[in-house]
Design an enzyme around this catalytic site. Structure first.
Site, short mmCIF file in Angstrom:
data_model
loop_
_atom_site.label_atom_id
_atom_site.label_comp_id
_atom_site.label_asym_id
_atom_site.label_seq_id
_atom_site.Cartn_x
_atom_site.Cartn_y
_atom_site.Cartn_z
N CYS A 122 0.86 -1.19 0.00
CA CYS A 122 0.00 0.00 0.00
C CYS A 122 0.89 1.24 0.00
O CYS A 122 1.79 1.36 0.83
CB CYS A 122 -0.88 0.00 1.26
N CYS B 198 0.13 3.45 3.45
CA CYS B 198 0.63 3.04 4.78
C CYS B 198 1.64 1.89 4.73
O CYS B 198 2.05 1.37 5.76
CB CYS B 198 -0.55 2.67 5.68
N CYS C 4 -5.64 -2.36 0.33
CA CYS C 4 -4.83 -2.40 1.55
C CYS C 4 -5.50 -3.31 2.58
O CYS C 4 -6.72 -3.29 2.76
CB CYS C 4 -4.68 -0.99 2.11
N CYS D 279 -7.36 1.94 6.61
CA CYS D 279 -6.75 2.57 5.43
C CYS D 279 -7.61 2.26 4.19
O CYS D 279 -8.22 3.15 3.62
CB CYS D 279 -5.33 2.07 5.24
N CYS E 223 8.13 -12.29 -13.53
CA CYS E 223 9.13 -12.74 -14.51
C CYS E 223 8.97 -12.09 -15.88
O CYS E 223 9.97 -11.84 -16.56
CB CYS E 223 9.16 -14.25 -14.61
N HIS F 281 6.21 -19.07 -17.87
CA HIS F 281 7.45 -18.43 -17.46
C HIS F 281 8.13 -17.88 -18.71
O HIS F 281 7.83 -18.32 -19.82
CB HIS F 281 8.36 -19.44 -16.73
N ASP G 253 18.44 -16.39 -16.50
CA ASP G 253 17.17 -16.04 -15.87
C ASP G 253 17.44 -14.92 -14.87
O ASP G 253 18.04 -15.14 -13.82
CB ASP G 253 16.55 -17.27 -15.18
N GLU H 39 16.19 -15.10 -11.17
CA GLU H 39 16.89 -16.06 -10.33
C GLU H 39 18.39 -15.82 -10.30
O GLU H 39 19.12 -16.58 -9.67
CB GLU H 39 16.62 -17.48 -10.84
#
Ligand SMILES: [Zn+2]
Length: 441
Positions: free
Chosen positions: A176, A179, A208, A213, A236, A263, A280, A283
């Site tokens: 958020c 906050c 949130c 909030c 990714c 992916h 990648d 990773e």
């Protein structure tokens, strides 16, 4: 670069020298890229690209059209066949559209601009150091030994470290902004005009978790690599897009690899090793093609690599053990996939000189041999694990520790543990509940 107040003049001179080198490097890269593009667009202008949609052929027999096969993985020679049925045509259209991704990076002005966010001094210094170490290691092994990686490979490795450790951030649910509390996904929202202008067609909406909030947080999924240089966050899809573009910006040939199981990643061409290398960014993985199967425990059907000058079905690089890690390839008959790949390659190369085409075809053939050997060595390995008792008892293979695969047996590191579990990417034998909320790339 920061200095204490009493910095020596020598440091200043060194600084100036580095700045000068960097600037000159930028210029050289920029000029080289511009020349490439100009020569390409000149030849493009002289001959409009004919789109080959394949000559009409009689409809495929039932067995061709409906039998899902792994024949391309198992290397049974096939004659490319134009798509006929609706399903194959859909797959063709999808692959053509995916193949455009790397073309969007071929913009010399934007690539130059992109380099301004990269700490080039640091990256080139690290690359220089690493390549000297690799060279020294090779020499210590004896005359004629080649370093594991070349200088340009080390540049991409340094870029990868910087990208993962200091530049890009992983986003599951955005925090958020009022906050800083965690948020909960509440669905999709229509993109606002400015979000759409920056290329976001989808916007995820979060609320949130703090009741008092209750603010809403928008998470536009930008897929313009140059916009991502500013937002510097994502999953990714964003990581692979932005990182691949930066690899291109530092002068490497690059591929964007699409995987049907949700992916995407990068491949970079190593001139030193004369092959494509798996990278990648999420990773920080370099040359670990077994990561997804033996590491995350995923089964993969299609992994297709696209570059500005080609396309290749690279599934065999990522699925070494077909019986364990392959899933049904049922989006089109294998002969049709071959045809689609040929078609995309031909389109990308239609305006190239004969020599360039010839060079790329040689490269494709070399890669095909490499991909075949991936599968052959995996089968040989399985066979070598068989004992006489196994054969007598009809068991396929005993699970013995394979030092080569142990390296890859790690779960996913990007994303939090809950998200990883939901996707079934936590490593060995994790269930995959296929939560539709987690199907976003
Ligand atoms: Zn809040």
């Amino acid at each position: 670069m920061e200095h204490s107040h009493g910095a020596h003049r020598a440091d200043d001179i060194e600084d100036a020298r580095i700045k000068d080198l960097t600037e000159r490097f930028r210029q050289t890269l920029s000029t080289k890229r511009m020349n490439e593009l100009v020569s390409r667009s000149v030849s493009r202008a002289s001959s409009p690209a004919p789109r080959d949609f394949g000559t009409p052929q009689p409809p495929p027999s039932v067995s061709d059209a409906q039998l899902p096969t792994y024949s391309s993985l198992r290397n049974i020679p096939l004659v490319p066949q134009a798509p006929q049925d609706a399903r194959s045509l859909r797959f063709k259209n999808m692959l053509h559209s995916l193949s455009n991704m790397p073309i969007r990076w071929e913009n010399p002005g934007l690539l130059d601009e992109a380099l301004r966010v990269v700490p080039l001094e640091q990256i080139y210094n690290e690359a220089e150091e690493e390549s000297q170490i690799l060279q020294a290691e090779a020499e210590s092994l004896g005359a004629g030994k080649k370093a594991a990686w070349g200088y340009q490979d080390c540049v991409v490795r340094a870029l990868l470290r910087w990208f993962k450790r200091s530049f890009f951030t992983w986003v599951n649910n955005p925090a958020c902004s009022r906050c800083y509390s965690p948020t909960i996904g509440v669905g999709m929202a229509a993109p606002l005009p400015d979000e759409q202008a920056r290329g976001a067609n989808q916007v995820e909406l979060y609320k949130c978790s703090v009741e008092q909030c209750g603010a809403y947080e928008r998470y536009p999924r930008y897929n313009d690599a140059f916009v991502l240089l500013q937002t510097r966050r994502g999953r990714c899809g964003e990581w692979a897009n932005c990182f691949s573009m930066l690899c291109r910006a530092v002068g490497s040939r690059v591929r964007w690899v699409w995987n049907a199981e949700d992916h995407v990643w990068t491949e970079v061409y190593s001139v030193h090793r004369k092959r494509w290398v798996h990278v990648d960014a999420c990773e920080e993985a370099w040359d670990k093609p077994r990561l997804y199967t033996e590491g995350w425990g995923k089964k993969l059907s299609y992994c297709i690599a696209f570059s500005a000058d080609g396309a290749m079905d690279v599934t065999r690089r990522y699925v070494r053990n077909v019986s364990k890690h392959a899933v049904e390839r049922n989006r089109a008959p294998e002969a049709v996939l071959l045809h689609i790949m040929d078609e995309i390659r031909a389109m990308r190369r239609s305006n190239m000189s004969k020599q360039d085409k010839f060079r790329l075809e040689g490269e494709d053939m070399r890669e095909n041999r490499e991909l075949r050997s991936c599968v052959i060595s995996s089968i040989a390995h399985e066979v070598s694990k068989l004992s006489v008792e196994d054969i007598m008892n009809g068991r396929s293979s005993r699970s013995r520790a394979d030092p080569d695969t142990q390296k890859a047996l790690e779960g996913r590191t990007s994303g939090n543990s809950e998200w990883i579990r939901a996707r079934g990417e936590g490593g060995r034998g994790q269930p995959n509940p296929q939560d539709p909320r987690n199907r976003q790339r």
